[in-house]
Enzyme design. Sequence first.
Site, PDB file in Angstrom:
ATOM      1  N   LYS A  65       2.194   0.165  -2.668  1.00 15.15           N
ATOM      2  CA  LYS A  65       1.531   1.599  -3.472  1.00 15.15           C
ATOM      3  C   LYS A  65       2.533   2.048  -4.210  1.00 15.15           C
ATOM      4  O   LYS A  65       3.636   2.264  -3.671  1.00 15.15           O
ATOM      5  CB  LYS A  65       1.155   2.531  -2.215  1.00 15.15           C
ATOM      6  N   LYS A 108      -1.859  -0.861  -5.222  1.00 16.81           N
ATOM      7  CA  LYS A 108      -2.402   0.391  -5.871  1.00 16.81           C
ATOM      8  C   LYS A 108      -1.324   1.139  -6.791  1.00 16.81           C
ATOM      9  O   LYS A 108      -0.395   1.128  -5.981  1.00 16.81           O
ATOM     10  CB  LYS A 108      -2.889   1.406  -4.587  1.00 16.81           C
TER      11      LYS A 108
END
Length: 343
Positions: free
Chosen positions: A215, A268
């Site tokens: 992330k 992400k």
Amino acid sequence: MTFPVTRLRRLRQNEQLRTLVSETRLTPEAFVYPLFVCPGEGLRKEVRSMPGVFNLSVDQAVKEARETAALGVPAVILFGLPETKDEVATGAWAENGIVQQAARAIRREVPKLIVVGDVCLCEYMSHGHCGVVDSSAGAQSLGAAVATPPAIAGDYEILNDPTLDLLARASVSLARAGVDIIAPSDMMDGRVAAIRRALDEADLTSTPILSYAAKFASGFYGPFREAADSAPQFGDRRSYQMDGANLREAMREIEADIEEGADMIMIKPAMPYLDVIAAARERFDLPLAAYQVSGEYAMIEAAARNNWIDRERVMMESLVSIRRAGASIIVTYYAREAAKLLG
């Protein structure tokens, strides 16, 4: 063979031929639809920066979940907006927390829908960070009072290990409430191992972990922070989320999470990091998810509203790009609309 014998356009002549030879296929079964759940009843409040996305009370979230399942989308991921926040994220692990309430209701009313629980503390922390904050000179134990965050950003530390206890507690609470998949998104070191241990000790050994393994500290999260009311009150998240320049480090993060017990991995954001998705697909054999985040969604919506792009075409093209890069699961705010088009 060369032109004129080789004519690659032969297989592009019409829609039927193009579909027949398509190398990348989208299906609704690949999608996960995000839901933002808030206290109240009958509430459906549109997020200003994300047209078509709403903060939903539990009853409305159940309705949305039912309609999502009817479209062939197999899963939703839940984010919570608690009534109150504090410095130990009580709402994340409380038995009657907002996501726990929603999970029970969805499980009761839409039993075949997969419910994914996002495990992060930012929505529940008074300061908006993903971990316990210490603004004193030394680290404090979880049992001690957490110092008041400083007015001037920089003179603070996000405590890794005390945060693991809260993440583990939240994961067990969510699994007991009926969440099928635990998805930690905090980016603390060691969180997957701590969550796996806590789930196993709670006799929840069958609950899988979908780790936000890579992330990135991204500017594409802005609209989400409005939707989830999770913007940090000071500083930023670069001391724990990944530097967007580092692909090799992303592979180390993913490998570490797999070693700690992750059953699935996620990257992400999605479109700005298609190369990371492709590299992860090449290297790792676990199911691979990607999150088409709020900023990606908001940019498409804004351009479409100005008639600068064909909304449906760009929506589907963006999803195909994520699938083509190697993601077998796509978390997207377009899950329902794309499912309707795929029919």
